[in-house]
Design an enzyme around this catalytic site. Structure first.
Site, mmCIF file in Angstrom:
data_model
loop_
_atom_site.group_PDB
_atom_site.id
_atom_site.type_symbol
_atom_site.label_atom_id
_atom_site.label_comp_id
_atom_site.label_asym_id
_atom_site.label_seq_id
_atom_site.Cartn_x
_atom_site.Cartn_y
_atom_site.Cartn_z
ATOM 1 N N SER A 86 -79.482 24.190 18.157
ATOM 2 C CA SER A 86 -78.766 22.754 18.597
ATOM 3 C C SER A 86 -78.679 21.881 17.637
ATOM 4 O O SER A 86 -77.953 20.915 17.805
ATOM 5 C CB SER A 86 -79.785 22.075 19.751
ATOM 6 O OG SER A 86 -81.087 21.898 19.025
ATOM 7 N N ASP A 107 -83.077 12.088 21.559
ATOM 8 C CA ASP A 107 -83.746 12.460 22.811
ATOM 9 C C ASP A 107 -85.095 13.006 22.714
ATOM 10 O O ASP A 107 -85.400 13.768 23.782
ATOM 11 C CB ASP A 107 -82.703 13.622 23.686
ATOM 12 C CG ASP A 107 -82.445 14.730 22.553
ATOM 13 O OD1 ASP A 107 -83.107 14.996 21.520
ATOM 14 O OD2 ASP A 107 -81.682 15.469 22.901
ATOM 15 N N HIS A 145 -83.777 15.952 19.068
ATOM 16 C CA HIS A 145 -82.448 15.968 18.261
ATOM 17 C C HIS A 145 -82.549 14.464 17.875
ATOM 18 O O HIS A 145 -82.718 13.582 18.318
ATOM 19 C CB HIS A 145 -81.408 16.302 19.371
ATOM 20 C CG HIS A 145 -81.509 17.854 19.745
ATOM 21 N ND1 HIS A 145 -81.753 17.765 21.173
ATOM 22 C CD2 HIS A 145 -81.478 19.010 19.479
ATOM 23 C CE1 HIS A 145 -81.774 19.075 21.450
ATOM 24 N NE2 HIS A 145 -81.887 19.747 20.312
#
Ligand SMILES: *[C@@H]1O[C@H](CO)[C@@H](O)[C@H](O)[C@H]1NC(C)=O
Ligand SMILES: *[C@@H]1O[C@H](CO)[C@@H](O)[C@H](O)[C@H]1NC(C)=O
Ligand SMILES: *[C@@H]1O[C@H](CO)[C@@H](O)[C@H](O)[C@H]1NC(C)=O
Length: 379
Positions: free
Chosen positions: A34, A342, A345
């Site tokens: 990610s 979040d 990230h």
């Protein structure tokens, strides 16, 4: 006289690299999780919800952030378009590379499905299989001419591309999720590194020559880890991070660096740059206040708890309230004033700052700028 000159030249090797021309990378092929997913997981399992993407793309854009990721700033810095996710079948253009990263990807194959553990089935070996297939089939399809020629890269781009890697963080968290101790996770790190090495060798065998490898960040500084794992007061480090978890990241990075040194010995024609993302992220957290970010652990997009992070109500979670769908984990007013988007990230502002730190090679071994990462450095 000559030998003195030679000696000076040897001593000044990084400077001699600096006198070489820019590489003019025509393409980037990225492998990762990610931290560099520009839409791979979203293409398969559904778009990440709003407010992801709000700041820059103004709608969800397959990224876990309010805006651009480090890989986006890297593409910009090289004068290339943002990387299309290989798995996206809509609106993609691979003329300047492809992105194989998906959120939740690990280096090793996991023994659980994404529906059980959240880890992506697109592990690094699968990303390599996709790349290998793309390399062959893109050339066959290009021969059809027309639009295909402009959507797929010419053959030469594969050998002169920059190959970027940012993966490994999830191999560590996967163990924690199974309730393993940090010692138990350390025990399997050598196997993870060995599988990483295999993929680098395979990409080299297919013609890849310039490699840009990010090490893993301090997972012990992620609100996600600090909120979900048992951490004693004695384990908290001077900057507020969970020491033992960072210790495992550092152990992973030590092994990764050793592997890179070994790879340089075996792959003489490869230029391999090792980038210390750990130190970049850690120094961002340590200097958060000075840099205008305030509390480095306060999550921008979340819901409640010590860090505005609740693992069961992550960024974008909605709930039905009196028959109406309400966004209960929404963005903070000003994402550019936070580091953590979040809880796992980073915000675009944090990613931009990280790019400014790594672009000139200050955190790299050898210390060459991004644009010069094709030049082979003999250590
Ligand atoms: C998956 O299971 C196999 C067989 O038990 C084991 O060797 C392997 O290490 C496991 N992989 C992971 C990532 O745990
Ligand atoms: C693909 O992207 C390249 C570079 O931005 C561009 O020149 C080309 O026209 C694009 N192809 C299509 C079909 O949009
Ligand atoms: C890990 O521990 C937590 C808390 O005790 C428990 O709820 C969870 O089921 C455990 N997970 C696994 C995979 O054993």
């Amino acid at each position: 006289m000559l030998s003195v000159c030679m000696l000076l030249l040897l001593l000044l090797l990084p400077i001699s690299i600096l006198s070489l021309p820019d590489c003019n990378f025509p393409a980037v092929f990225n492998f990762g999780d990610s931290n560099s997913d520009t839409g791979g997981l979203s293409a398969v399992f559904g778009q990440f919800p709003p407010p992801n993407g709000d700041t820059f793309f103004h709608s969800p854009a397959g990224r876990h952030s309010d805006g651009r990721l480090l890989i986006d700033f890297i593409a910009e810095g090289l004068g290339l378009p943002y990387l299309s996710p290989f798995l996206d079948s809509i609106g993609t253009n691979f003329s300047h590379g492809a992105n194989y990263a998906t959120s939740g990807s690990t280096i090793r194959r996991q023994n659980t499905t994404i529906f059980q553990s959240g880890y992506s089935p697109i592990s690094l070996d699968v990303q390599y299989a996709e790349f290998s297939d793309f390399l062959k089939r893109s050339q066959i399809i290009r021969e059809k001419g027309d639009v295909f020629k402009s959507l797929l890269p010419e053959k030469f781009k594969f050998s002169s591309a920059l190959y970027t890697f940012d993966i490994g963080q999830n191999d560590l968290t996967a163990g924690y999720k199974l309730n393993m101790t940090t010692e138990q996770v350390k025990l399997y790190v050598p196997d993870v590194i060995s599988q990483f090495t295999t993929v680098i060798k395979n990409v080299f065998a297919l013609g890849g020559r310039a490699f840009w490898i990010h090490n893993t960040g301090p997972v012990g500084c992620l609100p996600y880890i600090m909120d979900t794992r048992p951490i004693t007061a004695a384990q908290v480090d001077p900057h507020g991070c969970a020491g033992p978890f960072n210790g495992v990241s550092q152990y992973f990075n030590k092994k990764l660096k050793e592997a890179v040194i070994q790879l340089r010995k075996e792959l003489h024609l490869a230029a391999i740059t090792y980038v210390d993302i750990y130190s970049v992220k850690y120094s961002l957290i340590a200097q958060a206040k000075k840099l205008g970010f305030g509390d480095p652990f306060l999550v921008c997009c979340g819901h409640g708890g010590k860090y505005n992070f609740n693992n069961a109500r992550r960024c974008g979670t909605t709930e039905m309230v009196k028959g109406k769908e309400i966004l209960i984990a929404n963005s903070c007013k000003d994402p550019s004033s936070r580091i953590s988007w979040d809880g796992i990230h980073f915000t675009e502002a944090a990613n931009r700052w990280m790019y400014s730190q790594i672009a000139d090679g200050a955190f790299s071994d050898p210390p060459v700028p991004l644009k010069m990462a094709c030049h082979i450095h003999k250590s």
